[in-house]
Design a protein around this motif. Structure first.
Motif, PDB file in Angstrom:
ATOM      1  N   MET A  94       0.789  -0.925   0.698  1.00  0.00           N
ATOM      2  CA  MET A  94      -0.440  -0.405   0.235  1.00  0.00           C
ATOM      3  C   MET A  94       0.854   1.484   0.044  1.00  0.00           C
ATOM      4  N   TRP A  97       2.745   1.577  -3.600  1.00  0.00           N
ATOM      5  CA  TRP A  97       1.880   2.144  -4.331  1.00  0.00           C
ATOM      6  C   TRP A  97       1.983   4.075  -4.298  1.00  0.00           C
ATOM      7  N   ALA A  98       0.944   4.250  -3.009  1.00  0.00           N
ATOM      8  CA  ALA A  98       0.837   5.251  -2.571  1.00  0.00           C
ATOM      9  C   ALA A  98       1.807   6.407  -3.437  1.00  0.00           C
ATOM     10  N   THR A 100       4.712   5.433  -4.529  1.00  0.00           N
ATOM     11  CA  THR A 100       5.364   5.678  -6.393  1.00  0.00           C
ATOM     12  C   THR A 100       4.612   6.001  -7.489  1.00  0.00           C
ATOM     13  N   LYS A 101       3.128   6.044  -7.473  1.00  0.00           N
ATOM     14  CA  LYS A 101       2.484   5.773  -8.161  1.00  0.00           C
ATOM     15  C   LYS A 101       1.976   7.260  -8.566  1.00  0.00           C
ATOM     16  N   PHE A 102       1.379   7.978  -7.086  1.00  0.00           N
ATOM     17  CA  PHE A 102       1.243   9.724  -7.185  1.00  0.00           C
ATOM     18  C   PHE A 102       2.584  10.620  -6.561  1.00  0.00           C
ATOM     19  N   LYS A 103       1.872  11.710  -7.272  1.00  0.00           N
ATOM     20  CA  LYS A 103       2.687  12.870  -6.627  1.00  0.00           C
ATOM     21  C   LYS A 103       2.454  13.873  -5.629  1.00  0.00           C
ATOM     22  N   GLU A 178       9.745   3.171  -7.790  1.00  0.00           N
ATOM     23  CA  GLU A 178      10.524   4.612  -8.222  1.00  0.00           C
ATOM     24  C   GLU A 178      11.083   4.398  -9.633  1.00  0.00           C
ATOM     25  N   SER A 179      11.701   2.920  -9.598  1.00  0.00           N
ATOM     26  CA  SER A 179      12.647   2.866 -11.176  1.00  0.00           C
ATOM     27  C   SER A 179      11.385   2.563 -11.785  1.00  0.00           C
ATOM     28  N   VAL A 182       5.457   4.410 -14.303  1.00  0.00           N
ATOM     29  CA  VAL A 182       4.039   4.643 -14.052  1.00  0.00           C
ATOM     30  C   VAL A 182       3.341   4.053 -14.845  1.00  0.00           C
ATOM     31  N   GLN A 183       4.200   4.126 -16.388  1.00  0.00           N
ATOM     32  CA  GLN A 183       3.979   4.202 -17.915  1.00  0.00           C
ATOM     33  C   GLN A 183       3.153   2.905 -18.026  1.00  0.00           C
ATOM     34  N   GLU A 185       1.511   1.158 -15.921  1.00  0.00           N
ATOM     35  CA  GLU A 185       0.479   0.388 -15.502  1.00  0.00           C
ATOM     36  C   GLU A 185      -0.755   2.140 -15.828  1.00  0.00           C
ATOM     37  N   GLU A 186      -1.233   3.161 -16.519  1.00  0.00           N
ATOM     38  CA  GLU A 186      -0.829   4.208 -16.977  1.00  0.00           C
ATOM     39  C   GLU A 186      -1.892   3.105 -18.673  1.00  0.00           C
ATOM     40  N   VAL A 189      -4.262   1.160 -17.704  1.00  0.00           N
ATOM     41  CA  VAL A 189      -5.839   2.320 -17.156  1.00  0.00           C
ATOM     42  C   VAL A 189      -6.291   2.379 -18.603  1.00  0.00           C
ATOM     43  N   LEU A 198      -5.854  -4.535 -12.610  1.00  0.00           N
ATOM     44  CA  LEU A 198      -4.768  -3.810 -12.475  1.00  0.00           C
ATOM     45  C   LEU A 198      -3.312  -3.810 -11.885  1.00  0.00           C
TER      46      LEU A 198
END
Lengths: 290, 277
Positions: A94, A97-98, A100-103, A178-179, A182-183, A185-186, A189, A198
């Motif tokens: 969790m 995910w929070a 590394t996937k969001f700013k 991080e490395s 997110v490409q 996953e995007e 989506v 996902l």
């Protein structure tokens, strides 16, 4: 603070032309000093465990492992890590995910706070739960009224273990995810993937080896925690004794062979952990070279 | 950071962040706050008397000095181990590389009993040192050795990646300009790896200050001589002096947090360096 920094040994850096390398003699001397140091500090202690454990023969060795108190300590250790490790694994996924996937603002503060348990002495990690749930603690009287025991019982040991091993999975996953960016996953989506699917089909295959190592390391620490558990356990034989505490009791009773026999179990666990790490690194370098 | 400007395309932002903060509060922040609340209820005079008397000061001193010495030893030998692992080829290198992580994976109590057996007067190494007049177990030297064991991976694993990514060009240039190997090391390589080395040192030091399991066996726990600060907390707890234990814990927490802050600053500087380079 990093609990484990994963560094890959690449061949490239050790291939050096003569003029930017030391002479053969210097190299041999440096390697010898380094190996001597490691032998003294790491290899000897490792060997000592087995030598001392087997000193009085194989029968004494196996007998100390089959001893009722040792078995109940082993059982408790397994129960504790079976509760603590999944909790921290779920949290680690969790959190990673929070983060590394969001700013979002305060991202770095959050990472520092997750590292906090690394900076806290194990004894203090136990103490904080005694302050909360102990007989004189903040919730002590209330727990007493409702006949719930946390300190000197299983819940306290689990809490202290969860605290100490809190950062491990998150720490392993955050740099990895991080490395990877997110490409992927995007894209998924956009193609209509949702929620768990996902994660399960896109993210997990990319992080599974790092996740495995994080879990294994978390488990090794959970099973081996001594200081924090020592504070909250109460050392009741056959009831609230974990394997590391059992080692201490046997040692203090001068039952050295038995103490080292039980220790050797935990050494095997550590060796297994390192083997998994090696395997994960090997998978990682194969994945990179693809 | 990679990716598009709007990262909220992906699902689960609220859920994952919410759960992370909730779990962090329940497991870490609220329990830790208990230390501050408990100490706040103590009163100044009492607090001061607990954290500042001869026995406690002696314990801080033992903890601080042995952790410092161990981190120093690790900075030297850890750098050497990292250097040898990155730059040279020798048989068993991969095995040695794994071995460096052992202190991370080995339970501290096991390290404690094993080092004590090894370095005690009748132990394998201790008995060899005894005729030379060197006593290791049950002295500050023994504590230092336990902390060297615990801190080793921190230095090696922070220095190793930096050493690995070092460009060969600058060293080439130094050689062209006529510098000898040692001078090249001192003037070219050392400044590059210094921040990493310092971070490793600080990590090993911070870990050493709080270490308990590997130390209690080898230290002998003599008040004023080989009693470490975490043990003092333990002793007070066993005597049900919760307030006293908490006050000392607070002092140690503050020291650790300062160390953590310094480490983060160092790492921030280190990242800047690598990005600008």
């Amino acid at each position: 603070m990093a609990g484990a920094v994963t560094a890959h040994l690449s061949e490239e850096a050790s291939v050096r032309p003569q003029h930017i390398n030391e002479s053969v003699l210097v190299r041999i001397v440096l390697i010898t000093i380094a190996l001597a140091f490691l032998t003294l500090v790491v290899i000897f202690p490792l060997l000592t465990v087995f030598i001392e454990g087997l000193k009085k023969g194989w029968d004494v060795y196996t007998a100390s492992l089959r001893d009722a108190d040792a078995l109940s300590a082993l059982k408790l250790t397994l129960i504790v890590s079976l509760i603590a490790v999944p909790l921290n694994t779920f949290f680690g996924i969790m959190a990673a995910w929070a983060i590394t996937k969001f700013k979002f603002r305060g991202r770095n503060v959050l990472i520092t706070l997750i590292d906090l348990p690394f900076a806290v002495s194990p004894v203090i990690s136990g103490l904080i739960f005694v302050l909360m749930f102990g007989a004189q603690g903040f919730y002590g009287p209330w727990l007493d009224d409702h006949n719930i025991q946390i300190i000197f019982a299983l819940p306290g040991i689990v809490l202290a273990t969860v605290f100490v091993t809190f950062p491990f999975v998150a720490r392993e996953l955050i740099p990895l995810m991080e490395s990877q960016g997110v490409q992927e996953e995007e894209a998924a989506v956009v193609l209509g993937a949702k929620g768990l699917k996902l994660f399960w089909l896109v993210t997990l295959p990319n992080i599974k080896w790092g996740l495995l190592y994080g879990i294994i390391l978390c488990n090794a620490r959970a099973m081996g925690e001594f200081g924090a558990v020592s504070v909250v356990s109460g050392h009741i034989r056959g009831e609230t004794n974990t394997l590391p505490l059992h080692i201490e009791i046997l040692y203090n009773e001068y039952q050295f062979s038995a103490s080292f026999a039980v220790s050797s179990l935990l050494v095997l666990l550590a060796v297994l952990t390192l083997a998994v790490k090696k395997f994960v690194e090997w998978r990682g370098s194969k994945w990179q070279s693809k | 950071m990679k990716g598009s400007a709007n990262r909220r395309v992906l699902p689960g932002y609220g859920l994952s962040l919410g759960y992370t903060i909730f779990y962090l509060c329940v497991i870490v922040l609220i329990p830790l706050a208990g230390i501050f609340i408990k100490t706040a209820g103590m009163g100044w005079a009492d607090f001061w008397h607990t954290i500042w008397n001869a026995r406690v000061i002696a314990a801080y001193k033992v903890s601080f000095l042995t952790a410092l010495a161990a981190a120093g030893i690790n900075a030297v030998f850890g750098l050497l181990v990292a250097w040898v692992l990155v730059r040279y080829k020798f048989p068993g290198k991969s095995f040695i590389d794994s071995l460096v992580d052992l202190p991370f994976a080995l339970p501290t109590a096991v390290a404690g009993v094993s080092l004590t057996a090894l370095y005690a007067q009748n132990g394998w190494i201790g008995s060899k040192l005894e005729p030379l007049g060197i006593k290791v177990a049950y002295t500050p030297l023994g504590i230092t050795i336990a902390l060297v064991f615990i801190g080793l991976p921190f230095v090696v694993r922070t220095v190793q990646p930096v050493l690995q990514d070092l460009e060969k060009d600058t060293e080439e240039a130094a050689v062209m300009l006529g510098a000898y190997r040692f001078r090249t090391f001192r003037k070219i390589v050392l400044p590059e790896i210094a921040p990493a080395l310092l971070t490793g040192f600080a990590l090993a030091f911070a870990r050493g200050i709080g270490e308990y399991g590997s130390v209690v066996f080898i230290s002998g726990n003599m008040p004023m001589k080989t009693e470490i600060a975490p043990l003092l907390i333990m002793t007070k707890l066993e005597q049900y002096e919760y307030a006293g234990a908490t006050a000392i814990a607070l002092v140690m927490l503050v020291i650790s947090f300062i160390a953590l802050l310094i480490i983060n600053l160092l790492q921030a500087r280190m990242n800047k360096r690598t990005i600008s380079a």
